[in-house]
Design a protein around this motif. Structure first.
Motif, short mmCIF file in Angstrom:
data_model
loop_
_atom_site.label_atom_id
_atom_site.label_comp_id
_atom_site.label_asym_id
_atom_site.label_seq_id
_atom_site.Cartn_x
_atom_site.Cartn_y
_atom_site.Cartn_z
N ASP A 1 52.07 62.31 65.22
CA ASP A 1 51.82 61.43 64.09
C ASP A 1 50.75 60.38 64.36
O ASP A 1 50.59 59.44 63.59
N ASP A 2 50.02 60.52 65.47
CA ASP A 2 48.92 59.58 65.73
C ASP A 2 47.83 60.29 66.52
O ASP A 2 47.96 61.47 66.90
N GLY B 1 48.97 61.11 57.19
CA GLY B 1 49.36 59.95 56.40
C GLY B 1 50.22 60.30 55.20
O GLY B 1 50.79 59.40 54.57
N ARG B 2 50.32 61.59 54.88
CA ARG B 2 51.14 62.01 53.75
C ARG B 2 52.55 62.35 54.23
O ARG B 2 52.75 62.71 55.39
N PRO B 3 53.55 62.29 53.36
CA PRO B 3 54.91 62.68 53.74
C PRO B 3 54.97 64.13 54.19
O PRO B 3 54.17 64.98 53.76
N ILE B 4 55.93 64.44 55.06
CA ILE B 4 56.05 65.79 55.62
C ILE B 4 56.20 66.83 54.52
O ILE B 4 55.55 67.89 54.55
N ARG B 5 57.04 66.59 53.53
CA ARG B 5 57.24 67.56 52.46
C ARG B 5 55.96 67.78 51.65
O ARG B 5 55.64 68.89 51.24
N GLU B 6 55.20 66.71 51.46
CA GLU B 6 53.96 66.82 50.68
C GLU B 6 52.93 67.65 51.41
O GLU B 6 52.21 68.45 50.80
N ARG B 7 52.82 67.49 52.72
CA ARG B 7 51.83 68.26 53.47
C ARG B 7 52.37 69.61 53.91
O ARG B 7 51.63 70.45 54.45
N GLY B 8 53.66 69.86 53.72
CA GLY B 8 54.22 71.19 53.93
C GLY B 8 54.62 71.53 55.34
O GLY B 8 54.88 72.70 55.64
N GLY B 9 54.68 70.54 56.23
CA GLY B 9 55.10 70.85 57.59
C GLY B 9 54.75 69.75 58.56
O GLY B 9 54.33 68.66 58.18
N PHE B 10 54.93 70.07 59.84
CA PHE B 10 54.70 69.08 60.89
C PHE B 10 54.57 69.79 62.23
O PHE B 10 54.84 71.00 62.35
N SER B 11 54.15 69.04 63.23
CA SER B 11 54.09 69.53 64.60
C SER B 11 54.78 68.52 65.52
O SER B 11 54.91 67.34 65.16
N VAL B 12 55.19 68.98 66.69
CA VAL B 12 55.80 68.09 67.67
C VAL B 12 55.09 68.24 69.01
O VAL B 12 54.43 69.25 69.28
N LEU B 13 55.26 67.24 69.83
CA LEU B 13 54.68 67.23 71.17
C LEU B 13 55.77 66.88 72.17
O LEU B 13 56.53 65.93 71.95
N ALA B 14 55.85 67.62 73.26
CA ALA B 14 56.79 67.32 74.33
C ALA B 14 56.02 66.90 75.57
O ALA B 14 54.94 67.44 75.87
N THR B 15 56.55 65.91 76.28
CA THR B 15 55.97 65.49 77.55
C THR B 15 57.03 65.61 78.64
O THR B 15 58.23 65.54 78.38
N VAL B 16 56.57 65.80 79.86
CA VAL B 16 57.44 65.79 81.04
C VAL B 16 56.95 64.67 81.94
O VAL B 16 55.82 64.71 82.43
#
Length: 277
Positions: A131-132, A167-182
């Protein structure tokens, strides 16, 4: 009572076709052919085929379209519900080989998240939404390492466009991504597209040096949790049989069949192709 019968799950899987903006495609009642960028591992694919025609004529028609796009190979996804019968054999006669096999896997979210969510994350593993700017760059770096994804030619323009979308809501843009760190080091990423109440999970990637640390599972579970918060009732994924599919089954996903990717060489005419094709 859940609406996700086996037939409903298979129908949802059959509807899952991603077409990049501006990509050539032919979408008919019989088949859906998509021309992905040439940088893709399998740049030209038949994502769906349901036809009553003889297989040889159908294969010849689609091959002709792909050649017209200047493509030299053609991928066909052949699954349990693919018709006509004998399509795989017709492709093999033209030199096609199976290069990938995936399980169609789903988890019914009507009963909540799998039990694995209640287990603590592995030590040092942290998962967050992309998200950034920092998370965008880190997730893209992971994809470049794992999938040989292209580095954006204009980094500033790419970043600005992506941030505007975030900057748009998740539902409006139709999805999302995630990031994992170790231990603070970018380790994995994965995406989710929300199609009505189906969470289509895609693009999971873990850098080689940090595999075996439970990062893939952490990315999977985080996406499921976010999808559930945004109205998803089914998590759907196509997992490679030799890598992700066993992990998905271990979490609680159920298999609803397999899909095999046949890669057909085209060349000027393609092995075994009639001169009229």
């Amino acid at each position: 009572m859940t609406r996700w019968t086996p037939d409903a799950v298979r129908a949802a899987a059959a509807e899952w076709v991603w077409v990049p903006p501006g990509a050539p495609e032919v979408d008919t009642d019989e088949y859906h052919l998509v021309g992905y960028p040439e940088s893709f591992e399998h740049p030209t694919q038949v994502a769906r085929c349901r036809s009553a025609r003889p297989a040889d004529g159908l294969v010849g028609e689609v091959a002709g379209i792909a050649r017209g796009w200047g493509r030299t190979t053609l991928g066909w996804w052949v699954g349990d519900g693919t018709t006509p019968a004998g399509l795989g054999e017709a492709l093999a006669r033209r030199g096609a080989e199976v290069v990938e096999t995936v399980d169609v896997l789903a988890f019914d979210l009507a009963g909540g998240l799998p039990d694995a969510v209640r287990r603590p994350a592995p030590a040092g593993v942290d998962v967050r939404l992309v998200d950034d700017a920092a998370a965008l760059r880190a997730a893209n770096d992971v994809s470049v390492q794992v999938w040989d994804a292209l580095v954006p030619e204009d980094d500033d323009a790419w970043l600005a466009a992506e941030l505007a979308d975030l900057g748009r809501p998740i539902r409006e843009r139709g999805g999302f991504s995630v990031l994992a760190t170790v231990d603070g080091v970018p380790a994995a990423t994965g995406g989710c597209t929300l199609a009505d109440d189906v969470a289509r999970l895609w693009g999971a990637a873990t850098v080689p040096a940090l595999r075996g640390r439970g990062v893939y599972t952490a990315v999977l579970l985080h996406r499921m949790a976010v999808a559930l918060e945004h109205g998803a009732t089914l998590a759907l994924v196509k997992g490679r049989v030799g890598t992700s599919a066993p992990i998905l089954r271990g979490v609680g996903f159920t298999a609803y069949g397999q899909e095999h990717l046949y890669r057909q060489p085209l060349g000027p005419l393609g092995p075994g192709a009639p001169a009229t094709v």
